[in-house]
Scaffold this active site. Sequence first.
Site, PDB file in Angstrom:
ATOM      1  N   HIS A 136       0.849  -1.189   0.000  1.00 16.59           N
ATOM      2  CA  HIS A 136       0.000   0.000   0.000  1.00 16.59           C
ATOM      3  C   HIS A 136       0.884   1.238   0.000  1.00 16.59           C
ATOM      4  O   HIS A 136       2.101   1.159   0.208  1.00 16.59           O
ATOM      5  CB  HIS A 136      -0.942   0.010   1.206  1.00 16.59           C
ATOM      6  CG  HIS A 136      -2.194  -0.794   0.992  1.00 16.59           C
ATOM      7  ND1 HIS A 136      -3.120  -0.479   0.022  1.00 16.59           N
ATOM      8  CD2 HIS A 136      -2.662  -1.907   1.611  1.00 16.59           C
ATOM      9  CE1 HIS A 136      -4.118  -1.355   0.067  1.00 16.59           C
ATOM     10  NE2 HIS A 136      -3.856  -2.238   1.013  1.00 16.59           N
ATOM     11  N   ASP A 166       0.047   7.011  -3.736  1.00 17.10           N
ATOM     12  CA  ASP A 166      -1.014   6.601  -4.664  1.00 17.10           C
ATOM     13  C   ASP A 166      -1.291   7.629  -5.753  1.00 17.10           C
ATOM     14  O   ASP A 166      -1.351   7.289  -6.936  1.00 17.10           O
ATOM     15  CB  ASP A 166      -2.314   6.357  -3.891  1.00 17.10           C
ATOM     16  CG  ASP A 166      -2.364   4.982  -3.235  1.00 17.10           C
ATOM     17  OD1 ASP A 166      -1.435   4.178  -3.468  1.00 17.10           O
ATOM     18  OD2 ASP A 166      -3.315   4.716  -2.489  1.00 17.10           O
TER      19      ASP A 166
END
Length: 379
Positions: A136, A166
């Site tokens: 992540h 991200d």
Amino acid sequence: MAVAGTPGLGPLAGVRVVELAGIGPGPFAGMLLADLGADVVRVDRPNGSGLAINPEYDVTNRNKRSVLVDLKAEDGPARVLDLAERADILIEGYRPGVAERLGVGPEACHAHNPRLVYGRMTGWGQEGPLAPRAGHDIAYIALTGALGMIGEADAPPAVPVNLVGDYAGGSLYLVVGVLAALHHARATGAGQVVDAAIVDGAAHLTSMIHGMLAAGGWQDRRGANLLDGGCPFYGTYETADGQYMAVGALEQQFYEEFVDLLGIGEQAPARRDVTRWGELRALVAARFKTRTRDEWTTVFEGSDACVAPVLSLREAPAHPHLAARGTFTDHGGITQPAPAPRFSVTRTEVRGGPAQPGADTADVARDWQIPRLLEDGDR
């Protein structure tokens, strides 16, 4: 105004994009392309994407259209390949090798459409020791050195939500990559694969800092530098009401206006004396504690002191400057950032709310001339 759920009139009008549904940076990249006017068709799974949010509120799916395809069904891959055959860009965010196993990898897609730009969004990239591993945002930015720069010197690194990895290191680099590859495809007729890895993008974002480090102008530890909170005139300070003000008075002329309006011009030690930065920080902090955030906002309003109130997500849309620019907009009862950047001719807008899974199958089947999408019960 364009009708909700239809392709837009922005600079990417006429560009067709297939987005294989996922979570995180892929959908955000698709939203950006859709905001810019591309006809983005999101291929949703029958059982959802796994994001723990009602699809009606997922604004990263605005301006898109959705079809339902079960890629594990016998005819699922063929439906996606039909879309790829008519698309300019396809983006997917599976682990390396998954798209190939599903029958919709680059080789299969390029066999149907040699001009296709195939964008791959992952954290670790398509190759390397960690490529097959899960991850992540926080892990990606940790390895690149980006996370280690953020936060106070005597505290754990501060987690910057998922904006640095991200979205900045992932989505934005994917969009730049697929648009650059689209330019090449239109010039040469040859599509290609774009390997957008968050570790690569996040590392790339630190380019200036690496230059400063090499030049001796950056210490390899957080809370000790000009831009990481180590500098007393570049950071945040608590006010009397428990709120915060942000200070960015780096240049001499801005700093002089800052200390003057703060009321410490006569007391402040020399700004270039790093040995007295602790003393200067304490002085600034004590002064900010004497008034509320709103009072300090009034003091610095209209100045070049480079000071601003730290606003919450709910407060930001009401700020006079952001309201005047229309930085935020309301659509379908959801306050959200407006499309960015802005264009003088090919204007952009929020044309439709979040695409609901499968709701646009019939329209896409008609517009893209893919009747197979409607077989077996108008999926």
